[in-house]
Design an enzyme around this catalytic site. Sequence first.
Site, PDB file in Angstrom:
ATOM      1  N   GLY A  25       3.032  -1.249   4.353  1.00 37.31           N
ATOM      2  CA  GLY A  25       2.991   0.194   4.104  1.00 37.31           C
ATOM      3  C   GLY A  25       4.347   0.720   3.697  1.00 37.31           C
ATOM      4  O   GLY A  25       4.797   0.536   2.570  1.00 37.31           O
ATOM      5  N   GLY A  26       5.037   1.364   4.644  1.00 40.27           N
ATOM      6  CA  GLY A  26       6.322   2.007   4.367  1.00 40.27           C
ATOM      7  C   GLY A  26       7.330   1.139   3.636  1.00 40.27           C
ATOM      8  O   GLY A  26       7.995   1.584   2.696  1.00 40.27           O
ATOM      9  N   GLU A  67      -6.859   4.466   8.098  1.00 39.05           N
ATOM     10  CA  GLU A  67      -6.685   5.897   7.835  1.00 39.05           C
ATOM     11  C   GLU A  67      -7.963   6.499   7.279  1.00 39.05           C
ATOM     12  O   GLU A  67      -8.283   7.657   7.540  1.00 39.05           O
ATOM     13  CB  GLU A  67      -5.495   6.114   6.891  1.00 39.05           C
ATOM     14  CG  GLU A  67      -4.168   5.916   7.624  1.00 39.05           C
ATOM     15  CD  GLU A  67      -3.015   5.451   6.752  1.00 39.05           C
ATOM     16  OE1 GLU A  67      -1.974   5.101   7.317  1.00 39.05           O
ATOM     17  OE2 GLU A  67      -3.159   5.412   5.506  1.00 39.05           O
ATOM     18  N   SER A 120       3.371  -1.888  10.307  1.00 43.90           N
ATOM     19  CA  SER A 120       4.825  -1.888  10.496  1.00 43.90           C
ATOM     20  C   SER A 120       5.485  -3.225  10.140  1.00 43.90           C
ATOM     21  O   SER A 120       6.367  -3.707  10.846  1.00 43.90           O
ATOM     22  CB  SER A 120       5.182  -1.458  11.933  1.00 43.90           C
ATOM     23  OG  SER A 120       4.662  -0.174  12.205  1.00 43.90           O
ATOM     24  N   ASN A 151       0.855  -1.182   0.000  1.00 47.11           N
ATOM     25  CA  ASN A 151       0.000   0.000   0.000  1.00 47.11           C
ATOM     26  C   ASN A 151       0.894   1.235   0.000  1.00 47.11           C
ATOM     27  O   ASN A 151       1.504   1.564   1.011  1.00 47.11           O
ATOM     28  CB  ASN A 151      -0.906  -0.027   1.236  1.00 47.11           C
ATOM     29  CG  ASN A 151      -1.760   1.219   1.372  1.00 47.11           C
ATOM     30  OD1 ASN A 151      -1.866   2.019   0.445  1.00 47.11           O
ATOM     31  ND2 ASN A 151      -2.361   1.387   2.536  1.00 47.11           N
ATOM     32  N   TRP A 152       0.966   1.904  -1.152  1.00 45.32           N
ATOM     33  CA  TRP A 152       1.895   3.026  -1.298  1.00 45.32           C
ATOM     34  C   TRP A 152       1.377   4.296  -0.642  1.00 45.32           C
ATOM     35  O   TRP A 152       2.121   5.276  -0.505  1.00 45.32           O
ATOM     36  CB  TRP A 152       2.199   3.282  -2.783  1.00 45.32           C
ATOM     37  CG  TRP A 152       2.839   2.120  -3.487  1.00 45.32           C
ATOM     38  CD1 TRP A 152       3.201   0.911  -2.935  1.00 45.32           C
ATOM     39  CD2 TRP A 152       3.186   2.038  -4.873  1.00 45.32           C
ATOM     40  NE1 TRP A 152       3.758   0.092  -3.894  1.00 45.32           N
ATOM     41  CE2 TRP A 152       3.761   0.760  -5.097  1.00 45.32           C
ATOM     42  CE3 TRP A 152       3.075   2.920  -5.948  1.00 45.32           C
ATOM     43  CZ2 TRP A 152       4.214   0.355  -6.357  1.00 45.32           C
ATOM     44  CZ3 TRP A 152       3.526   2.509  -7.204  1.00 45.32           C
ATOM     45  CH2 TRP A 152       4.095   1.243  -7.397  1.00 45.32           C
ATOM     46  N   LYS A 153       0.097   4.317  -0.270  1.00 48.43           N
ATOM     47  CA  LYS A 153      -0.517   5.483   0.370  1.00 48.43           C
ATOM     48  C   LYS A 153      -0.290   6.745  -0.485  1.00 48.43           C
ATOM     49  O   LYS A 153      -0.231   6.641  -1.712  1.00 48.43           O
ATOM     50  CB  LYS A 153      -0.025   5.641   1.811  1.00 48.43           C
ATOM     51  CG  LYS A 153      -0.290   4.355   2.610  1.00 48.43           C
ATOM     52  CD  LYS A 153      -0.084   4.487   4.082  1.00 48.43           C
ATOM     53  CE  LYS A 153      -0.332   3.141   4.763  1.00 48.43           C
ATOM     54  NZ  LYS A 153      -0.173   3.236   6.220  1.00 48.43           N
ATOM     55  N   GLU A 194      -5.298  -4.982  10.768  1.00 48.47           N
ATOM     56  CA  GLU A 194      -4.302  -3.948  11.022  1.00 48.47           C
ATOM     57  C   GLU A 194      -4.581  -3.278  12.348  1.00 48.47           C
ATOM     58  O   GLU A 194      -5.464  -2.420  12.440  1.00 48.47           O
ATOM     59  CB  GLU A 194      -4.379  -2.876   9.932  1.00 48.47           C
ATOM     60  CG  GLU A 194      -4.033  -3.377   8.555  1.00 48.47           C
ATOM     61  CD  GLU A 194      -3.626  -2.211   7.664  1.00 48.47           C
ATOM     62  OE1 GLU A 194      -2.453  -2.153   7.286  1.00 48.47           O
ATOM     63  OE2 GLU A 194      -4.473  -1.360   7.382  1.00 48.47           O
ATOM     64  N   GLY A 207       2.350   2.592  10.914  1.00 46.46           N
ATOM     65  CA  GLY A 207       3.248   3.728  10.783  1.00 46.46           C
ATOM     66  C   GLY A 207       3.916   4.140  12.082  1.00 46.46           C
ATOM     67  O   GLY A 207       4.537   5.183  12.157  1.00 46.46           O
ATOM     68  N   HIS A 225      -9.603   0.995   5.101  1.00 45.71           N
ATOM     69  CA  HIS A 225      -8.299   1.170   5.756  1.00 45.71           C
ATOM     70  C   HIS A 225      -8.468   2.097   6.960  1.00 45.71           C
ATOM     71  O   HIS A 225      -9.254   3.042   6.922  1.00 45.71           O
ATOM     72  CB  HIS A 225      -7.280   1.764   4.781  1.00 45.71           C
ATOM     73  CG  HIS A 225      -5.886   1.726   5.314  1.00 45.71           C
ATOM     74  ND1 HIS A 225      -5.406   2.666   6.208  1.00 45.71           N
ATOM     75  CD2 HIS A 225      -4.878   0.840   5.126  1.00 45.71           C
ATOM     76  CE1 HIS A 225      -4.162   2.356   6.528  1.00 45.71           C
ATOM     77  NE2 HIS A 225      -3.816   1.257   5.891  1.00 45.71           N
TER      78      HIS A 225
END
Length: 255
Positions: free
Chosen positions: A238-239, A101, A217, A14-16, A171, A177, A99
């Site tokens: 994610g990251g 977010e 994470s 997930n590149w966000k 999640e 994050g 998600h």
Amino acid sequence: GSHMPTRKKFVAGNWKMNTTLAEAKALGAAVAKGVTDDRVTVAVFPPYPWLTAVGEVLKGSPVALGAQDVSSEKKGAFTGEVSPAMLLETGCKYALIGHSERRHIIGESETFINHKVHTALEEGLSVVLCMGETLAERERGLQERVFQRQVYAACAGLTDEQFGRIVIAYEPVWAIGTGKVATPEQAQEAHAFVRSKLRLLYGDKIADSTPIVYGGSVTPDNTVGLMSQPDVDGALVGGASLKADSFLAIVKAAG
């Protein structure tokens, strides 16, 4: 019981709200080059404006394209929304829905998320459905109640066929994050509970075949421990998905 799961591992990036067009194409190309077999189902979720370009780069590779969100409506006067049919035309197979977010920052409700799930599945997309508890909920011991509510709400009214196109992503909101990762045991406990609710609601076939992946994470270092758990069927990254080498290391560790 002696349920023999036949679930293939699923790893999604997930590149966000990251990447320029050039970075997105380069990242897509590097992931496509690095995934040479289909032992693990691999998908990437770029921002909306780059979907067509990344889709082109992924053509002919085993890597699937996904969108980070989708409209709850099929078409019409919904300024700024993107329909499932549009996503399918860009080459998307998957859409992320719910998600944390979007739930916590954008304010999406359970009912709205259920509506999106139905629209996406009716239109032919597969869905990666996200759920998870906040730190306050975990500290009060409410996480199982949260999972139960989220499973019931998001999946209300689905057919068996539609369930075949759902991946659930657990999640824990406190791990997204933050660098805090659930222990393999915490992840297993959550995944096993969610699966037990699927079993109760929808029966063995759906409970045993629905992949439940972990997000929050995820790194190449903690993947092996997470993946060794019987109910952890992959990862939503994610990251670490923004660098091809770390993402590919996670794919490798999952397979």
